[in-house]
Write a protein that holds these residues in place. Structure first.
Motif, short mmCIF file in Angstrom:
data_model
loop_
_atom_site.label_atom_id
_atom_site.label_comp_id
_atom_site.label_asym_id
_atom_site.label_seq_id
_atom_site.Cartn_x
_atom_site.Cartn_y
_atom_site.Cartn_z
N SER A 197 0.80 -1.17 0.00
CA SER A 197 -0.05 0.11 -0.08
C SER A 197 0.82 1.40 -0.07
O SER A 197 0.54 2.06 -0.58
CB SER A 197 -0.94 -0.10 1.23
OG SER A 197 -0.22 0.07 2.41
N ARG A 234 0.75 4.23 -2.93
CA ARG A 234 0.46 5.60 -2.66
C ARG A 234 1.53 6.11 -2.93
O ARG A 234 1.35 7.45 -3.52
CB ARG A 234 0.27 5.59 -1.23
CG ARG A 234 -1.23 5.32 -0.75
CD ARG A 234 -1.44 5.57 0.83
NE ARG A 234 -1.96 4.54 1.37
CZ ARG A 234 -1.50 3.83 2.34
NH1 ARG A 234 -0.49 4.33 2.94
NH2 ARG A 234 -2.11 2.86 2.87
N ASP A 282 1.02 9.16 -5.62
CA ASP A 282 1.53 10.63 -5.22
C ASP A 282 2.48 11.12 -6.15
O ASP A 282 2.45 12.39 -6.43
CB ASP A 282 1.91 10.65 -3.82
CG ASP A 282 0.78 10.43 -2.73
OD1 ASP A 282 -0.48 10.26 -3.32
OD2 ASP A 282 1.16 10.25 -1.59
#
Length: 188
Positions: free
Chosen positions: A166, A170, A174
Motif C-alpha cells: 500500500s 501510494r 502521489d
C-alpha cells in the motif's frame, strides 16, 4: 579458509562465531552496490553514504552473534544501513540523492500513473521524488534503488508485506500526481 561459495548466513555465522574479518569482507563485497545505493538515496552524498555503510559494517561486526534469523541476512544488512543513514540525516540533514536508479520507478506500473511517470525526464522525476514525504522517498529507494523485494522491504521496515504494497502504491500515485501538477504549471 574456504574456497566454496558460502551463503550469507554461513558468512554471518563465521563473523559471529569466529570473528572472521574475511567473512565480513565477503558480505560487504556481495552487497556493497545495493547498500551504497540505498545509503546514498537516503542521505544524498556519496562520501557520507560510504561512511554510513562502513559504520553499519562495524555494527554488523559487533552484533552478528545477535542475529536471530527472523529475516534474511540481506534484509538485516539493509536494515542496519537504513538505520545508520536515517540517524545520520537526523544529526546532519543533507540534500537528497541524485536520480540514480529512477528509471525503474516508472517501468512496471499499470494505468495512468505509468503513463505520467513514463513521459517524464529523469530530472523531473528526481525533483518530484524530493517533494514526496520521507516515508514515500524511503519506500521508493528500497524498491527501486536497493531493488529489494516486497517481503525484504517489509523485513527492513518491520511492517507487514501488505503495508509495503500500500505504501508503494501510494508513493507511486502521489509521485504521478506531483509530476502531472508540475507539467500543468509548465504549460500555463
Amino acid at each position: 579458509m574456504t574456497t566454496a561459495v558460502q551463503t550469507d548466513e554461513q558468512l554471518l555465522w563465521r563473523v559471529a562465531q569466529r570473528r572472521d574479518a574475511d567473512a565480513l569482507g565477503q558480505l560487504y563485497l556481495r552487497h556493497r552496490t545495493g547498500l551504497l545505493a540505498l545509503s546514498h538515496r537516503l542521505i544524498g552524498d556519496w562520501h557520507a553514504a560510504e561512511e554510513v555503510v562502513l559504520d553499519a559494517l562495524v555494527t554488523v561486526w559487533g552484533r552478528a552473534a545477535r542475529f536471530e534469523g527472523r529475516s534474511t541476512v540481506r534484509s538485516w544488512l539493509y536494515g542496519v544501513v537504513r538505520h545508520h543513514a536515517l540517524n545520520r540525516r537526523r544529526r546532519r540533514p543533507l540534500p537528497l540523492a541524485d536520480n540514480t536508479g529512477l528509471d525503474e520507478v516508472a517501468s512496471d506500473a499499470d494505468g495512468p500513473e505509468a503513463l505520467s511517470l513514463a513521459a517524464v525526464t529523469r530530472a523531473q522525476l528526481a525533483a518530484a521524488i524530493e517533494r514526496l514525504p520521507e516515508h514515500h522517498r524511503e519506500i521508493i529507494a528500497l524498491a527501486f534503488v536497493a531493488e529489494l523485494s516486497q517481503p525484504e522491504i517489509a523485513e527492513v521496515l518491520g511492517v507487514p508485506v501488505g503495508t509495503v504494497k500500500s505504501r508503494l502504491h501510494r508513493a507511486r500515485r502521489d509521485l504521478a500526481q506531483l509530476i502531472t501538477e508540475a507539467n500543468h504549471e509548465v504549460t500555463r
